[in-house]
Each structure stands twice: as C-alpha cells, then as structure tokens.
Design a protein around this motif. Structure first.
Motif, PDB file in Angstrom:
ATOM      1  N   GLU A   1       0.823  -1.209   0.000  1.00  0.00           N
ATOM      2  CA  GLU A   1       0.000   0.000   0.000  1.00  0.00           C
ATOM      3  C   GLU A   1       0.857   1.259   0.000  1.00  0.00           C
ATOM      4  N   LYS A   2       1.953   1.231   0.740  1.00  0.00           N
ATOM      5  CA  LYS A   2       2.831   2.405   0.753  1.00  0.00           C
ATOM      6  C   LYS A   2       3.495   2.607  -0.608  1.00  0.00           C
ATOM      7  N   ALA A   3       3.900   1.509  -1.245  1.00  0.00           N
ATOM      8  CA  ALA A   3       4.517   1.622  -2.568  1.00  0.00           C
ATOM      9  C   ALA A   3       3.550   2.274  -3.548  1.00  0.00           C
ATOM     10  N   GLU A   4       2.301   1.834  -3.541  1.00  0.00           N
ATOM     11  CA  GLU A   4       1.329   2.432  -4.454  1.00  0.00           C
ATOM     12  C   GLU A   4       1.092   3.903  -4.107  1.00  0.00           C
ATOM     13  N   ALA A   5       0.972   4.216  -2.830  1.00  0.00           N
ATOM     14  CA  ALA A   5       0.738   5.603  -2.428  1.00  0.00           C
ATOM     15  C   ALA A   5       1.892   6.506  -2.854  1.00  0.00           C
ATOM     16  N   ASP A   6       3.124   6.032  -2.675  1.00  0.00           N
ATOM     17  CA  ASP A   6       4.289   6.832  -3.068  1.00  0.00           C
ATOM     18  C   ASP A   6       4.352   7.008  -4.577  1.00  0.00           C
ATOM     19  N   PHE A   7       4.032   5.958  -5.321  1.00  0.00           N
ATOM     20  CA  PHE A   7       4.034   6.041  -6.780  1.00  0.00           C
ATOM     21  C   PHE A   7       2.990   7.052  -7.250  1.00  0.00           C
ATOM     22  N   ARG A   8       1.796   6.984  -6.663  1.00  0.00           N
ATOM     23  CA  ARG A   8       0.757   7.944  -7.011  1.00  0.00           C
ATOM     24  C   ARG A   8       1.203   9.372  -6.707  1.00  0.00           C
TER      25      ARG A   8
ATOM     26  N   LYS B   1      13.931  -0.704 -15.575  1.00  0.00           N
ATOM     27  CA  LYS B   1      14.721   0.428 -16.036  1.00  0.00           C
ATOM     28  C   LYS B   1      14.730   1.549 -14.997  1.00  0.00           C
ATOM     29  N   ASN B   2      13.544   2.072 -14.666  1.00  0.00           N
ATOM     30  CA  ASN B   2      13.463   3.181 -13.719  1.00  0.00           C
ATOM     31  C   ASN B   2      12.690   2.850 -12.454  1.00  0.00           C
ATOM     32  N   ILE B   3      12.225   1.600 -12.317  1.00  0.00           N
ATOM     33  CA  ILE B   3      11.355   1.267 -11.189  1.00  0.00           C
ATOM     34  C   ILE B   3      11.985   0.260 -10.244  1.00  0.00           C
ATOM     35  N   GLY B   4      12.575  -0.793 -10.766  1.00  0.00           N
ATOM     36  CA  GLY B   4      13.095  -1.845  -9.900  1.00  0.00           C
ATOM     37  C   GLY B   4      13.580  -3.032 -10.700  1.00  0.00           C
ATOM     38  N   PRO B   5      13.533  -4.224 -10.141  1.00  0.00           N
ATOM     39  CA  PRO B   5      14.014  -5.408 -10.841  1.00  0.00           C
ATOM     40  C   PRO B   5      13.008  -5.918 -11.866  1.00  0.00           C
TER      41      PRO B   5
ATOM     42  N   TYR C   1      -4.787 -10.835  -7.432  1.00  0.00           N
ATOM     43  CA  TYR C   1      -5.655 -11.927  -7.879  1.00  0.00           C
ATOM     44  C   TYR C   1      -4.953 -13.262  -7.638  1.00  0.00           C
ATOM     45  N   ASN C   2      -3.638 -13.269  -7.860  1.00  0.00           N
ATOM     46  CA  ASN C   2      -2.799 -14.401  -7.459  1.00  0.00           C
ATOM     47  C   ASN C   2      -1.613 -13.822  -6.694  1.00  0.00           C
ATOM     48  N   THR C   3      -0.644 -14.642  -6.369  1.00  0.00           N
ATOM     49  CA  THR C   3       0.529 -14.140  -5.649  1.00  0.00           C
ATOM     50  C   THR C   3       1.331 -13.226  -6.562  1.00  0.00           C
ATOM     51  N   PRO C   4       1.491 -11.975  -6.216  1.00  0.00           N
ATOM     52  CA  PRO C   4       2.256 -11.052  -7.057  1.00  0.00           C
ATOM     53  C   PRO C   4       3.754 -11.254  -6.858  1.00  0.00           C
ATOM     54  N   PRO C   5       4.573 -10.608  -7.672  1.00  0.00           N
ATOM     55  CA  PRO C   5       6.028 -10.652  -7.475  1.00  0.00           C
ATOM     56  C   PRO C   5       6.402  -9.797  -6.260  1.00  0.00           C
ATOM     57  N   THR C   6       6.294 -10.381  -5.093  1.00  0.00           N
ATOM     58  CA  THR C   6       6.321  -9.619  -3.841  1.00  0.00           C
ATOM     59  C   THR C   6       7.635  -8.880  -3.618  1.00  0.00           C
ATOM     60  N   TYR C   7       8.754  -9.533  -3.892  1.00  0.00           N
ATOM     61  CA  TYR C   7      10.031  -8.869  -3.607  1.00  0.00           C
ATOM     62  C   TYR C   7      10.277  -7.724  -4.591  1.00  0.00           C
ATOM     63  N   ALA C   8       9.887  -7.924  -5.857  1.00  0.00           N
ATOM     64  CA  ALA C   8      10.032  -6.844  -6.835  1.00  0.00           C
ATOM     65  C   ALA C   8       9.161  -5.645  -6.447  1.00  0.00           C
TER      66      ALA C   8
ATOM     67  N   GLY D   1       9.014  -0.195  -4.152  1.00  0.00           N
ATOM     68  CA  GLY D   1       8.644   0.738  -3.095  1.00  0.00           C
ATOM     69  C   GLY D   1       9.844   1.465  -2.520  1.00  0.00           C
ATOM     70  N   LEU D   2      10.968   0.748  -2.379  1.00  0.00           N
ATOM     71  CA  LEU D   2      12.190   1.406  -1.895  1.00  0.00           C
ATOM     72  C   LEU D   2      12.684   2.441  -2.903  1.00  0.00           C
ATOM     73  N   VAL D   3      12.577   2.126  -4.192  1.00  0.00           N
ATOM     74  CA  VAL D   3      12.973   3.097  -5.218  1.00  0.00           C
ATOM     75  C   VAL D   3      12.080   4.334  -5.160  1.00  0.00           C
ATOM     76  N   PHE D   4      10.787   4.139  -4.958  1.00  0.00           N
ATOM     77  CA  PHE D   4       9.879   5.296  -4.863  1.00  0.00           C
ATOM     78  C   PHE D   4      10.250   6.170  -3.662  1.00  0.00           C
ATOM     79  N   GLU D   5      10.579   5.543  -2.540  1.00  0.00           N
ATOM     80  CA  GLU D   5      11.007   6.318  -1.370  1.00  0.00           C
ATOM     81  C   GLU D   5      12.278   7.093  -1.687  1.00  0.00           C
ATOM     82  N   TRP D   6      13.218   6.440  -2.356  1.00  0.00           N
ATOM     83  CA  TRP D   6      14.481   7.093  -2.724  1.00  0.00           C
ATOM     84  C   TRP D   6      14.220   8.288  -3.642  1.00  0.00           C
ATOM     85  N   LEU D   7      13.327   8.123  -4.607  1.00  0.00           N
ATOM     86  CA  LEU D   7      13.009   9.224  -5.510  1.00  0.00           C
ATOM     87  C   LEU D   7      12.428  10.417  -4.755  1.00  0.00           C
TER      88      LEU D   7
END
Length: 361
Positions: free
Chosen positions: A51-58, A195-199, A235-242, A247-253
C-alpha cells in the motif's frame, strides 16, 4: 567491494542506497524474523509494504483518483496483448504509431489478436524523429492510439503528446518517473520495472477507471485490468520482492526531491553526453535533436574498427554494458534515474580520452 557504472538498458542500475537498504533487511525485515521474500502477500506486514509503494508512486506522478494503479507480472510485452484485449470489448481497432522496434512489437501482437491499424510513424525518416500530430491518420473505428514514449533501442523520444480524440495508450517502460507527467491526458500508461522502477518481472499499469469496463469477455483473468483492480493487484501471488524493491525506489526518488528534481538532473546528464558526441570528430548520433531520448543515448564510432577497443577499454575503466543493441550496432548509454551524474561525467571523460588516443581522421 567495487561498484562500476552500469549503462545497461535493462535490467538496469539501481540506486546504491536502495540496494544497501534491501541488503540490511534481507534476512530480517524490521525485526519480524523473516525476509520479505518469505512473507505472505496477504499478511498485514506485506500489505503495508504494498500500500505504501502504491501511495508513493501515485504521489510521485500525481495520479488522479479516477485512475487505478496495478502491479502486474510479465513485463511490458505482456501488456502488448493486455492492451488489445482490455480495450476492444466494445469493438474498434487498435491504432499504432511506429517509431521503432518496441512499438512494432506491440502492433504485431495486437494484429495477431484483434487486428491493428498503422496510424503513422517514423519509417519515412529512418526512425530518427517522432511523427508530427498532423501526420497521424486514425482508422474510422479507432479504439485507442498506442505509442511508445521512448524507444529504448533507437533512442527516439516524443517531446509532445499526439493530439487525437481517442484514448492514448503509452508504453513508458524506459522513461517513466524521469520527468513530470499530466496523467489525465492518457488513457493507459504501462511500464516494465527493470529500467526506472526496480528489478525485472514487475510491470506498473496506470489505467483510467472508465476503461476498465471495455475488455473482451474472453480475456484471461491474469490479463484483465478490471480483475487486477478489483483484487488490489493480488488476484494471485504477485512478485512480492520486486514490489517491495520498487517501493524502496519510490522512497528514494522522493528523498531526491521527486520527479521534478530528477527531471532537472536527467536533462543535465543527457546534455552532457550529447554535447560530447556533437563536439567530437569520432562519435555520431543520428537522431533529430527534438526527438532525442534523455534516457537511452545511442552513438556510433565513425571508424567501426574502433568498436571493440572502445568496449574493452570502457569496461576496464569501470563503464559497463555500453554495447548497442544487436539490431542497430554501435554503442548505447542508458542513463536512467539511478545513474549518478558522476557516472555520466566519467563516461564523457573516457570518450574524450579514447578519441584523443585513437582517432586518426
């Protein structure tokens, strides 16, 4: 440990601060006694991460409330199919602008699934400039217009949005988060993360909510934007670590001052490389100045016999992955958000020194 400057187009360099934080949390995430990779995606701890990753991205892009943000799998290429299937349930033909390899791949996939119409492109100028809006010819039944904002391989980037009266669908894989956007002018934006988001493995999709109701009935659930929106991208298990690393990249930005601040640095980095190319006798960039990418800068050496020495010597100098894509040859410097300006300065200095040592023209 020695960290080199990685100019790879993707998977690309990540901010050192992000890697160090992920390293510190790898075995024991905030005293929980397990890694994020081992967490249930339904747990309260992981839901807080998501949720924090999405909020920061928004927040970074100013995504309006009437848009959904989806964290999906399969890379941007999966969205070639998803776009066509999500947006043609009420009829209509996907329209495309051909500005390079990735836009052609997207069109080919739509052609296979739903049919497609070529509305314009850059073939006539040798893929050295983006098409003017007045050259775009939509089909009478256009469902949307798809374009690739930044062609990673060719180094061509739009400097203005196409002016059309149908939803814009944009592959922004290699330019998202590099400059501010007016999201309200797009119907859909999608971007591979590497490229600009993560793995690699994660794809972000921003979709206007009214478009969630336009999918074909037969669309696979895993490709359905509506299904993903209704299930919080789980809907299924997402790529949780990615997702966590994004989210860490969004915080860094945000710590760097956000997208507005990054845009200033990105333009300055690109200007340095283009100035080094344009002012040299050895290097050349064929792209029209108004269509030059600020993320992926291809260049050739006027003496191709110097290509291998350039690559050997640049790698020895700690400048990695400068070889151009096999389809176009030459060199390519990808200078995404995480490429520090010091890396660009080091590249520019190396290019000048290499020219001085080797150019005999």
């Amino acid at each position: 440990m020695t960290r080199h400057y990685n100019f790879c187009s993707g998977p690309a360099t990540l901010p050192l601060a992000v890697l160090e934080r992920a390293q510190s949390e790898m075995l024991d995430y905030r005293g929980k006694g397990l890694s994020v990779m081992e967490m249930s995606h339904r747990s309260s701890d992981y839901m807080a991460i998501a949720e924090k990753a999405e909020a920061d991205f928004r927040d970074l892009l100013g995504v309006p409330d009437n848009y959904s943000v989806l964290f999906m799998q399969g890379g941007a290429a999966t969205q070639f199919s998803a776009s066509a299937l999500n947006l043609t349930g009420r009829g209509g033909t996907p329209n495309f602008l051909d500005t390079g390899i990735w836009s052609r791949k997207a069109m080919a996939e739509a052609e296979r699934l739903t049919g497609a119409h070529l509305a314009g492109g850059s073939k006539s100028n040798g893929y050295t400039a983006t098409p003017a809006s007045d050259s775009i010819q939509l089909s009478d039944d256009a469902a949307y217009l798809h374009f690739t904002d930044n062609e990673t391989i060719g180094g061509v980037q739009f400097d203005r949005l196409p002016e059309v009266n149908v939803p814009l669908v944009c592959d922004m894989s290699s330019s998202i988060l590099s400059v501010p956007l007016d999201i309200s002018r797009y119907g859909v934006i999608y971007a591979g993360a590497q490229k600009n988001i993560g793995p690699a493995g994660l794809t972000l999709v921003i979709v206007r909510n009214d478009l969630l109701e336009q999918a074909q009935d037969s669309i696979p659930s895993m490709l359905s934007w509506k299904v993903m929106a209704e299930n919080g991208s789980m809907y299924n298990t997402p790529p949780t670590y990615a997702w966590y690393l994004a989210g860490l990249v969004f915080e860094w930005l945000k710590e760097q001052g956000g997208v507005e601040a990054m845009a200033v640095v990105n333009r300055r980095k690109a200007e340095k490389v283009y100035r080094a190319i344009d002012g040299s006798r050895l290097y050349d960039n064929p792209i029209a100045v108004g269509s030059r990418s600020i993320m992926n800068i291809p260049f050739t050496l006027k003496d191709e016999a110097l290509n291998d020495p350039f690559l050997r010597e640049s790698e020895a100098a700690g400048l990695l992955t400068l070889k151009g894509h096999r389809s176009v040859g030459g060199m390519r410097a990808s200078i995404y958000n995480a490429m520090p300006e010091e890396g660009v300065d080091t590249l520019v200095d190396f290019m000048a020194a290499f020219e001085q040592r080797h150019w005999k023209g």
